[in-house]
Design an enzyme around this catalytic site. Sequence first.
Site, PDB file in Angstrom:
ATOM      1  N   GLU A 107      -5.550  -5.333  10.297  1.00  0.00           N
ATOM      2  CA  GLU A 107      -4.554  -4.291  10.537  1.00  0.00           C
ATOM      3  C   GLU A 107      -4.876  -3.574  11.850  1.00  0.00           C
ATOM      4  O   GLU A 107      -5.691  -2.636  11.862  1.00  0.00           O
ATOM      5  CB  GLU A 107      -4.570  -3.271   9.401  1.00  0.00           C
ATOM      6  CG  GLU A 107      -4.224  -3.855   8.052  1.00  0.00           C
ATOM      7  CD  GLU A 107      -3.646  -2.797   7.131  1.00  0.00           C
ATOM      8  OE1 GLU A 107      -2.528  -2.986   6.673  1.00  0.00           O
ATOM      9  OE2 GLU A 107      -4.302  -1.766   6.901  1.00  0.00           O
ATOM     10  N   GLU A 135      -6.913   4.458   7.681  1.00  0.00           N
ATOM     11  CA  GLU A 135      -6.728   5.893   7.424  1.00  0.00           C
ATOM     12  C   GLU A 135      -7.963   6.478   6.747  1.00  0.00           C
ATOM     13  O   GLU A 135      -8.309   7.640   6.966  1.00  0.00           O
ATOM     14  CB  GLU A 135      -5.454   6.115   6.587  1.00  0.00           C
ATOM     15  CG  GLU A 135      -4.201   5.893   7.444  1.00  0.00           C
ATOM     16  CD  GLU A 135      -2.983   5.427   6.675  1.00  0.00           C
ATOM     17  OE1 GLU A 135      -2.952   5.536   5.437  1.00  0.00           O
ATOM     18  OE2 GLU A 135      -2.052   4.928   7.335  1.00  0.00           O
ATOM     19  N   LYS A 189       0.146   4.231  -0.250  1.00  0.00           N
ATOM     20  CA  LYS A 189      -0.512   5.406   0.326  1.00  0.00           C
ATOM     21  C   LYS A 189      -0.327   6.623  -0.613  1.00  0.00           C
ATOM     22  O   LYS A 189      -0.298   6.441  -1.820  1.00  0.00           O
ATOM     23  CB  LYS A 189       0.016   5.682   1.736  1.00  0.00           C
ATOM     24  CG  LYS A 189       0.017   4.416   2.613  1.00  0.00           C
ATOM     25  CD  LYS A 189       0.171   4.723   4.057  1.00  0.00           C
ATOM     26  CE  LYS A 189       0.384   3.429   4.823  1.00  0.00           C
ATOM     27  NZ  LYS A 189       0.052   3.529   6.218  1.00  0.00           N
ATOM     28  N   HIS A 191      -9.475   0.964   4.566  1.00  0.00           N
ATOM     29  CA  HIS A 191      -8.221   1.140   5.306  1.00  0.00           C
ATOM     30  C   HIS A 191      -8.469   2.053   6.509  1.00  0.00           C
ATOM     31  O   HIS A 191      -9.280   2.982   6.431  1.00  0.00           O
ATOM     32  CB  HIS A 191      -7.164   1.749   4.376  1.00  0.00           C
ATOM     33  CG  HIS A 191      -5.805   1.739   4.984  1.00  0.00           C
ATOM     34  ND1 HIS A 191      -5.393   2.713   5.871  1.00  0.00           N
ATOM     35  CD2 HIS A 191      -4.761   0.871   4.854  1.00  0.00           C
ATOM     36  CE1 HIS A 191      -4.148   2.440   6.254  1.00  0.00           C
ATOM     37  NE2 HIS A 191      -3.751   1.323   5.646  1.00  0.00           N
ATOM     38  N   GLY A 240       2.103   2.074  10.733  1.00  0.00           N
ATOM     39  CA  GLY A 240       3.011   3.217  10.621  1.00  0.00           C
ATOM     40  C   GLY A 240       3.662   3.621  11.925  1.00  0.00           C
ATOM     41  O   GLY A 240       4.255   4.691  12.028  1.00  0.00           O
ATOM     42  N   SER A 285       3.209  -2.301  10.370  1.00  0.00           N
ATOM     43  CA  SER A 285       4.661  -2.301  10.596  1.00  0.00           C
ATOM     44  C   SER A 285       5.303  -3.650  10.307  1.00  0.00           C
ATOM     45  O   SER A 285       6.202  -4.088  11.022  1.00  0.00           O
ATOM     46  CB  SER A 285       4.973  -1.833  12.024  1.00  0.00           C
ATOM     47  OG  SER A 285       4.527  -0.500  12.201  1.00  0.00           O
ATOM     48  N   ASN A 297       0.874  -1.175   0.000  1.00  0.00           N
ATOM     49  CA  ASN A 297       0.000   0.000   0.000  1.00  0.00           C
ATOM     50  C   ASN A 297       0.911   1.225   0.000  1.00  0.00           C
ATOM     51  O   ASN A 297       1.483   1.576   1.032  1.00  0.00           O
ATOM     52  CB  ASN A 297      -0.890  -0.021   1.245  1.00  0.00           C
ATOM     53  CG  ASN A 297      -1.679   1.265   1.399  1.00  0.00           C
ATOM     54  OD1 ASN A 297      -1.792   2.054   0.461  1.00  0.00           O
ATOM     55  ND2 ASN A 297      -2.244   1.482   2.579  1.00  0.00           N
TER      56      ASN A 297
HETATM   57  C1  PEP Z   1      -0.860  -0.005   5.915  1.00  0.00           C
HETATM   58  O1  PEP Z   1      -0.939   1.180   5.655  1.00  0.00           O
HETATM   59  O2  PEP Z   1      -1.706  -0.790   5.455  1.00  0.00           O
HETATM   60  C2  PEP Z   1       0.249  -0.460   6.743  1.00  0.00           C
HETATM   61  C3  PEP Z   1       0.238  -1.689   7.193  1.00  0.00           C
HETATM   62  O3  PEP Z   1       1.240   0.449   6.991  1.00  0.00           O
HETATM   63  P1  PEP Z   1       2.669   0.161   7.677  1.00  0.00           P
HETATM   64  O4  PEP Z   1       3.205  -1.119   7.085  1.00  0.00           O
HETATM   65  O5  PEP Z   1       3.507   1.332   7.351  1.00  0.00           O
HETATM   66  O6  PEP Z   1       2.416  -0.010   9.146  1.00  0.00           O
END
Ligand code: PEP
Length: 251
Positions: free
Chosen positions: A167, A97, A11, A95, A173, A213, A9
């Site tokens: 997630e 976000e 973003k 997601h 993040g 992460s 992703n």
């Molecule tokens: C994501 O945005 O789906 C995600 C898992 O981000 P990160 O790997 O940076 O934590």
Amino acid sequence: MRRKIVAGNWKMNKTPAEATVLVAALREALDGLSSVDVAICPPFTALPAAAEALRGSAIGLGAQNVHWEAAGAFTGEIAAPMLVELGVRYAIVGHSERRQFFGETDATVNRRARAALGAGLIPIVCVGETIQEREADQTRAVLERQVRAGLEGLSGDDWDRLVIAYEPVWAIGTGRTASDAQAQDAHAFIRGLLRSLAGPDAAGRIRIQYGGSMKPGNAAGLLAQPDIDGGLIGGASLAADDFAAIVRGGA
Ligand code: PEP
């Protein structure tokens, strides 16, 4: 045996020119690897450049969102047929976000997921609890609400095309990853929900990614868990070598 699926992703990162460079690096870093499904989800504006750079590659192309209507007065939104025409195969839906900053709800997640399926896209439906919800022992209740409402009305073949991403919001993040056991526990719970919604056979085939992460150093442990079928990777998907190392952790 479920085939693992790892998706990046990106973003709100990478212009079309930058996407072309990153795709070339990814193709090189992933050369020869065929045992894992791999996808990248650039921003909408970089999809055509990424599609061109991916030509002839097994890496799939995904979008980061999709609207539920096929066309119309929805300023700023992108419809599924527009994505299909670009060669897009996956669409991330719900997601955290989007839920946190753009008013996404379980109901709109459901509409987007159904529209994606209806257009022949594979939705990657994201679910996950906040740190406050985890600390209040609400993780399972939140996941149950998000899964039931987000997948309402799916039937038949839909289940075989669906991908879910667990997630935990507190891990996205932040550099803070769920432990292998925490992630496996949530995945097993989600699979149990899927058994009651889709039946045991379909539930056994649905792939559930972990996201939050995930990095080269923790991917292999997470991906070795029995109910973790891949990863949705944010930050680490912007570095070709890191992303490839994660994919290889699932091979
Ligand atoms: C994501 O945005 O789906 C995600 C898992 O981000 P990160 O790997 O940076 O934590």
